[in-house]
Motif scaffolding. Sequence first.
Motif, PDB file in Angstrom:
ATOM      1  N   ALA A 141      33.235  30.683 101.539  1.00  0.00           N
ATOM      2  CA  ALA A 141      31.824  30.384 101.830  1.00  0.00           C
ATOM      3  C   ALA A 141      31.536  28.916 101.518  1.00  0.00           C
ATOM      4  CB  ALA A 141      30.908  31.294 101.021  1.00  0.00           C
ATOM      5  N   ALA A 142      32.063  28.463 100.387  1.00  0.00           N
ATOM      6  CA  ALA A 142      31.859  27.057 100.024  1.00  0.00           C
ATOM      7  C   ALA A 142      32.529  26.146 101.043  1.00  0.00           C
ATOM      8  CB  ALA A 142      32.437  26.795  98.624  1.00  0.00           C
ATOM      9  N   VAL A 143      33.732  26.508 101.456  1.00  0.00           N
ATOM     10  CA  VAL A 143      34.436  25.713 102.479  1.00  0.00           C
ATOM     11  C   VAL A 143      33.636  25.709 103.776  1.00  0.00           C
ATOM     12  CG1 VAL A 143      36.475  25.651 103.955  1.00  0.00           C
ATOM     13  CG2 VAL A 143      36.728  26.055 101.510  1.00  0.00           C
ATOM     14  N   GLY A 144      33.120  26.874 104.131  1.00  0.00           N
ATOM     15  CA  GLY A 144      32.358  26.994 105.369  1.00  0.00           C
ATOM     16  C   GLY A 144      31.102  26.148 105.359  1.00  0.00           C
ATOM     17  N   ILE A 145      30.398  26.157 104.233  1.00  0.00           N
ATOM     18  CA  ILE A 145      29.169  25.363 104.150  1.00  0.00           C
ATOM     19  C   ILE A 145      29.509  23.880 104.264  1.00  0.00           C
ATOM     20  CG2 ILE A 145      27.303  24.663 102.581  1.00  0.00           C
ATOM     21  CD1 ILE A 145      27.342  27.603 101.575  1.00  0.00           C
ATOM     22  N   GLY A 146      30.540  23.492 103.526  1.00  0.00           N
ATOM     23  CA  GLY A 146      30.945  22.085 103.595  1.00  0.00           C
ATOM     24  C   GLY A 146      31.356  21.686 105.000  1.00  0.00           C
ATOM     25  N   ALA A 147      32.146  22.541 105.634  1.00  0.00           N
ATOM     26  CA  ALA A 147      32.597  22.247 106.992  1.00  0.00           C
ATOM     27  C   ALA A 147      31.421  22.174 107.956  1.00  0.00           C
ATOM     28  CB  ALA A 147      33.593  23.304 107.456  1.00  0.00           C
ATOM     29  N   GLY A 148      30.466  23.069 107.763  1.00  0.00           N
ATOM     30  CA  GLY A 148      29.289  23.068 108.629  1.00  0.00           C
ATOM     31  C   GLY A 148      28.498  21.782 108.513  1.00  0.00           C
ATOM     32  N   LEU A 149      28.278  21.350 107.281  1.00  0.00           N
ATOM     33  CA  LEU A 149      27.499  20.117 107.065  1.00  0.00           C
ATOM     34  C   LEU A 149      28.234  18.912 107.656  1.00  0.00           C
ATOM     35  CD1 LEU A 149      26.292  20.736 103.401  1.00  0.00           C
ATOM     36  CD2 LEU A 149      24.885  20.723 105.471  1.00  0.00           C
ATOM     37  N   VAL A 150      29.515  18.847 107.380  1.00  0.00           N
ATOM     38  CA  VAL A 150      30.298  17.736 107.930  1.00  0.00           C
ATOM     39  C   VAL A 150      30.300  17.802 109.453  1.00  0.00           C
ATOM     40  CG1 VAL A 150      32.634  16.794 108.118  1.00  0.00           C
ATOM     41  CG2 VAL A 150      31.750  17.486 105.887  1.00  0.00           C
ATOM     42  N   GLY A 151      30.421  18.998 109.971  1.00  0.00           N
ATOM     43  CA  GLY A 151      30.445  19.180 111.428  1.00  0.00           C
ATOM     44  C   GLY A 151      29.172  18.689 112.089  1.00  0.00           C
ATOM     45  N   VAL A 152      28.042  18.996 111.478  1.00  0.00           N
ATOM     46  CA  VAL A 152      26.763  18.552 112.048  1.00  0.00           C
ATOM     47  C   VAL A 152      26.730  17.025 112.104  1.00  0.00           C
ATOM     48  CG1 VAL A 152      24.303  18.370 111.555  1.00  0.00           C
ATOM     49  CG2 VAL A 152      25.414  20.593 111.473  1.00  0.00           C
ATOM     50  N   GLY A 153      27.153  16.416 111.021  1.00  0.00           N
ATOM     51  CA  GLY A 153      27.167  14.949 110.986  1.00  0.00           C
ATOM     52  C   GLY A 153      28.105  14.360 112.024  1.00  0.00           C
ATOM     53  N   LEU A 154      29.290  14.957 112.139  1.00  0.00           N
ATOM     54  CA  LEU A 154      30.258  14.442 113.103  1.00  0.00           C
ATOM     55  C   LEU A 154      29.769  14.641 114.528  1.00  0.00           C
ATOM     56  CD1 LEU A 154      33.681  15.574 111.584  1.00  0.00           C
ATOM     57  CD2 LEU A 154      32.586  13.332 111.465  1.00  0.00           C
ATOM     58  N   ASP A 155      29.113  15.778 114.767  1.00  0.00           N
ATOM     59  CA  ASP A 155      28.587  16.036 116.119  1.00  0.00           C
ATOM     60  C   ASP A 155      27.565  14.986 116.496  1.00  0.00           C
ATOM     61  OD1 ASP A 155      28.604  19.695 116.165  1.00  0.00           O
ATOM     62  OD2 ASP A 155      30.103  18.180 116.661  1.00  0.00           O
ATOM     63  N   ARG A 156      26.710  14.648 115.555  1.00  0.00           N
ATOM     64  CA  ARG A 156      25.679  13.638 115.838  1.00  0.00           C
ATOM     65  C   ARG A 156      26.339  12.289 116.112  1.00  0.00           C
ATOM     66  NH1 ARG A 156      20.417  14.516 112.709  1.00  0.00           N
ATOM     67  NH2 ARG A 156      20.396  16.124 114.298  1.00  0.00           N
ATOM     68  N   LEU A 157      27.348  11.984 115.328  1.00  0.00           N
ATOM     69  CA  LEU A 157      28.073  10.718 115.512  1.00  0.00           C
ATOM     70  C   LEU A 157      28.687  10.668 116.905  1.00  0.00           C
ATOM     71  CD1 LEU A 157      28.905   8.318 113.656  1.00  0.00           C
ATOM     72  CD2 LEU A 157      31.055   9.490 113.279  1.00  0.00           C
ATOM     73  N   ALA A 158      29.284  11.767 117.295  1.00  0.00           N
ATOM     74  CA  ALA A 158      29.944  11.817 118.600  1.00  0.00           C
ATOM     75  C   ALA A 158      28.924  11.756 119.730  1.00  0.00           C
ATOM     76  CB  ALA A 158      30.770  13.090 118.716  1.00  0.00           C
ATOM     77  N   GLU A 159      27.821  12.448 119.551  1.00  0.00           N
ATOM     78  CA  GLU A 159      26.783  12.502 120.587  1.00  0.00           C
ATOM     79  C   GLU A 159      26.208  11.120 120.850  1.00  0.00           C
ATOM     80  OE1 GLU A 159      25.385  15.177 122.170  1.00  0.00           O
ATOM     81  OE2 GLU A 159      23.598  14.214 122.937  1.00  0.00           O
ATOM     82  N   ASP A 160      25.985  10.358 119.787  1.00  0.00           N
ATOM     83  CA  ASP A 160      25.335   9.056 119.943  1.00  0.00           C
ATOM     84  C   ASP A 160      26.310   7.957 120.306  1.00  0.00           C
ATOM     85  OD1 ASP A 160      22.919   9.630 117.240  1.00  0.00           O
ATOM     86  OD2 ASP A 160      22.936  10.208 119.369  1.00  0.00           O
ATOM     87  N   SER A 161      27.566   8.238 120.201  1.00  0.00           N
ATOM     88  CA  SER A 161      28.532   7.176 120.457  1.00  0.00           C
ATOM     89  C   SER A 161      28.763   7.021 121.955  1.00  0.00           C
ATOM     90  CB  SER A 161      29.861   7.514 119.783  1.00  0.00           C
ATOM     91  OG  SER A 161      30.869   6.660 120.248  1.00  0.00           O
ATOM     92  N   PRO A 162      28.945   5.779 122.403  1.00  0.00           N
ATOM     93  CA  PRO A 162      29.277   5.595 123.819  1.00  0.00           C
ATOM     94  C   PRO A 162      30.706   6.015 124.141  1.00  0.00           C
ATOM     95  CG  PRO A 162      29.283   3.492 122.684  1.00  0.00           C
ATOM     96  CD  PRO A 162      28.808   4.510 121.707  1.00  0.00           C
ATOM     97  N   ARG A 163      31.495   6.219 123.121  1.00  0.00           N
ATOM     98  CA  ARG A 163      32.895   6.563 123.374  1.00  0.00           C
ATOM     99  C   ARG A 163      33.026   8.075 123.527  1.00  0.00           C
ATOM    100  NH1 ARG A 163      36.017   3.913 118.614  1.00  0.00           N
ATOM    101  NH2 ARG A 163      34.095   4.460 117.559  1.00  0.00           N
ATOM    102  N   GLU A 164      33.298   8.462 124.752  1.00  0.00           N
ATOM    103  CA  GLU A 164      33.313   9.886 125.085  1.00  0.00           C
ATOM    104  C   GLU A 164      34.382  10.638 124.313  1.00  0.00           C
ATOM    105  OE1 GLU A 164      33.757  10.452 129.230  1.00  0.00           O
ATOM    106  OE2 GLU A 164      33.409  12.605 129.150  1.00  0.00           O
ATOM    107  N   LYS A 165      35.525   9.997 124.094  1.00  0.00           N
ATOM    108  CA  LYS A 165      36.630  10.711 123.465  1.00  0.00           C
ATOM    109  C   LYS A 165      36.449  10.827 121.955  1.00  0.00           C
ATOM    110  CE  LYS A 165      40.053   9.469 126.917  1.00  0.00           C
ATOM    111  NZ  LYS A 165      41.265   8.764 127.244  1.00  0.00           N
ATOM    112  N   LEU A 166      35.477  10.127 121.427  1.00  0.00           N
ATOM    113  CA  LEU A 166      35.295  10.161 119.976  1.00  0.00           C
ATOM    114  C   LEU A 166      35.040  11.591 119.508  1.00  0.00           C
ATOM    115  CD1 LEU A 166      35.001   8.621 117.318  1.00  0.00           C
ATOM    116  CD2 LEU A 166      32.552   8.431 117.785  1.00  0.00           C
ATOM    117  N   GLY A 167      34.195  12.294 120.247  1.00  0.00           N
ATOM    118  CA  GLY A 167      33.881  13.671 119.885  1.00  0.00           C
ATOM    119  C   GLY A 167      35.123  14.537 119.842  1.00  0.00           C
ATOM    120  N   PHE A 168      35.978  14.335 120.824  1.00  0.00           N
ATOM    121  CA  PHE A 168      37.205  15.116 120.884  1.00  0.00           C
ATOM    122  C   PHE A 168      38.070  14.820 119.671  1.00  0.00           C
ATOM    123  CE2 PHE A 168      40.813  17.247 122.486  1.00  0.00           C
ATOM    124  CZ  PHE A 168      41.910  16.438 122.300  1.00  0.00           C
ATOM    125  N   TRP A 169      38.264  13.542 119.387  1.00  0.00           N
ATOM    126  CA  TRP A 169      39.142  13.188 118.268  1.00  0.00           C
ATOM    127  C   TRP A 169      38.538  13.607 116.930  1.00  0.00           C
ATOM    128  CZ3 TRP A 169      43.783  12.998 119.521  1.00  0.00           C
ATOM    129  CH2 TRP A 169      44.203  12.412 120.714  1.00  0.00           C
TER     130      TRP A 169
END
Lengths: 307, 682
Positions: A141-169
């Motif tokens: 559960a702790a791993v999941g919460i941490g992964a979720g929070l990090v995931g949200v941040g990474l998704d936002r980073l990928a969404e706003d980035s002009p580099r399309e492949k960033l999200g994939f990587w």
Amino acid sequence: MAGGESGVVVAGARLVWRRQRVLWWIYGVNLLLGLFATVPVASRLGRVLNRSLAAERLVEGFDLTAYIELVAHPSAPLVGGEAGSLFFSLVFFVFMLFVTGGLLEVYRRDETLSPGEFFQACGSYFWRFVRLLIFLLIVLAAVGIGAGLVGVGLDRLAEDSPREKLGFWLDVGGGLVLLVVLMTVRLWFDMAQVRAVAEEERKMRRTFLRAFKLAFGNFPSLFWLYLRISLVFWVGLAAILWVWVQVPPQAIGLSFLLGQAAVVLWVGTRLGQRASETLWYQRRQPVPTAVAPPEPSPAEPSVEPVA
Amino acid sequence: MNWGRRGVKRAAGWLLVATGTAAFLLFAWAQPEPSSAPPASPILSDTPLSERIVAYEIDVRLDAEAKTLEATEVLTYRNRTGRPLQVFPFHLYLNAFQPDSTFMTETRRDNPSFELEEERHGSIEVTSLEVVGMGELTEQMEFVQPDDGNPNDRTVFQVRLPRAVPPGREVEFRMSFRAQLPEVFARTGYKRDFFMVAQWFPKVGVWWRGEWNCHQFHRNTEFFADFGTYDVRVTLPQGFVVGSTGVEIGRANNPDGTQTLSFHAEDVHDFAWTASPHFEVVDDSFAGSAGLVKIRLLIQPGHLEQAPRYLGALQGTMQHFDRWFGPYPYSQITVVDPPHGGGGAGGMEYPMLITVGTTWWLPEGLRFPELVTEHEFGHQYWYGLVATNEFEDAWLDEGINMYVEAKVMHSLYGRETSVLDLWGLTAGSIWFDRFWYSNLPDTDPMTRSAYQFMSSDAYGTVTYAKTGVVLMTLEGVIGEETLLRALRTYFERYRFRHPTEEDFLRTVEEVAGEDLDWFFDQAIRGTAVLDYRVQSIRSYRVDAGAEGERGGGAADFRAVGETEEEGEAEEPEEGEEALYRSTVVVHRKGDFVFPVEVQIEFGNGETLREHWDGRDRWVRFTYEREARVVAAEIDPDHRVWLDVDQFNNSRTREADRRATRKLANYWLFCTQFFAQLLAWLA
């Protein structure tokens, strides 16, 4: 102490092979429960497909639109099927939790146990492993919460980035990190189970903490052991999938065999991890051999007094 | 000169090089290079192609940081209505991107959790309005809501002039306006430094069928405007690559670091433009029957290797349209590939400009770029040239386009693989449309106005999928060649005009030479669902009687063994001839009455076709033959695409369990795999 980690992996594989009855039993239960889940679905599908010429579109090749239409069919042939599959998967999970004590005992002793001995071992460890499972779920559960929070941040980073492949990587990188974390958690709790059986430990919190020390104190070697066995599975699965894509779509029997080979491979490699970790533990923490009870001394000859 | 052996070799080498170079140059000169220079004229014609009711001149400045537009607009409107006009309505589409607009209210109706984030707000404000010869009329502007009375909706304003414009005369409106572009999620807006600027200027309504037609902007509606000319000057930072409706006729760099590009378009009913500093420009051309058409692909750098997919699909589509319906009359078509995150701008059509879309990882067998290119180019004809009212007759452009899309995609990529052909999975365009339609077949008639459908799902299903399927079924009724001829006639008759649904339907009937109201009333004006099924097939042996007589005459048939279709029939003794009485019952489950063919197959390989008008609820076919019926299939040629359930269209005597076994195998494997996954916790 016996040789390096490669020796443990190979020895673990040999142990699984020698005690392969465990593997086939587990596979058999997995197959049986899968069939229980599948038969009702097949029956409902058959009512729509068995006498319809339109079914040909699913046999010769696989027309995705035909499949989707079938899923959405008014007779709802697949409705309820997911619940059945989930239910039987849960039954399998409980089954595995139950037999883990017995199979670890088999690997620890490296001998075939009688059914009575096997189930006695299963029974005596079952509730301990349930308690251990609770600890595992808390950690996950702790791993999941941490992964979720990090995931949200990474998704936002990928969404706003002009580099399309960033999200994939980012997804790939994040996925790999998560995989490593999960493998680490699993090998920690596997160690806890191995230790519980080896030491006949009743206190799960103690075994949970000691396994933590043991696992993280020897992390590189243990992780590398687990990773190699996992790689066998992934490579094997990739090979099976590659063959499956080449197989003609009408070759249902061959497709079935390939699917079952994948399941056996997974069961086998998972048992390989258990067996290897058992051997690793035995080599690091030798279990005191049972002391045989002293043999009765031969009876003293009686001396009768001379008259 | 002393050549010697070495010299000869050297000379031969030089000769080879020279010959090769000459050949190359000759070849290169012979091949027309796609020109990067804009065409001289926006249309492939020396004379106007439309009535040119409107003439827009717009000067606009883009603030790329603030995402705003500042502009002036001069609209010259030619009153060709035959009556004096005093009130003029205008669209202000960008005001739909306000929280309480009708567009957003309807979005929330279908999706209650929807929230319009701050960066997605957009707006347009007319800061001044003057009519030449009539003075300043800014204060006379009033917002109206002719569709739903929502006082918060400001997507339509009207202005009453001091005096009417007589028929045949012109009126000139001079406006200043400013606009805030939204972050793009619904066609228009920006994403980082990419701009898709559409529906961005005050646009006058259409005088249609005796009155103004100027609807509010709804969740499910698109656009409707008059043909005319556009002269647009766009000022924006240097370094931006710009694409637009029309052709570029001039450019200049300004001292303040901006550039001004001039565009001119004729015989179009809208003007859209796009800008980004990251576009890569790929030029191509198409040799149409009206002349050479320049193709300008503005593509993201990361998608460059997919350029051939876009261009191949476009070339194939343009060839089909040119051959089937008529030439593309403009000298240029611009194709815009939006960037990552800007997909809301993709999949859209504007005169002479289409937006498409792809991702960097899309494999060849997943034909999304091809499909969207075909579809959006198709709109150049159905919407761009045949300019139907997308508010009230949305099916006339979307649906006809879906039908033609299926035809073109089948022709280019195969009927069963036109959309998907990957890892053994296949899917054809028309099959997807059929499935899409069958999910929601009975909520709204095709003729309903777009903003009056039950929901966005219903709008999409009926307007896109159902129309495509209806026309594909109609093709089965009147023939492919006839329907394509009807579409060609419709195109030729109504291009650069605003036809109605009756114009289309009457054209089809005229070309087909038959009354098709029985079909149109049910398929287009109604919501009846078409579903026929083979209810049962039965065969049983009949005995010939004591003297062995057989056939005809007095009924001396005794049923020796009656068998259900699933049961085991009594097999005749060797050498004994058996006679079977077979019945096939076909049931019309749905309310749509449609004549169908039923193919009956006998055990001896013989087949025959029955025709049923479908008027009654069921029909029974009876046979007495020396072979049993082993299969019955409705619509064996698969032309009745409107039938919502293909699985009940046939029935076989013997069960064939291969499909069931195949799917059961997949289900079993997935269950086992999931169980093993769950067991990881143990």
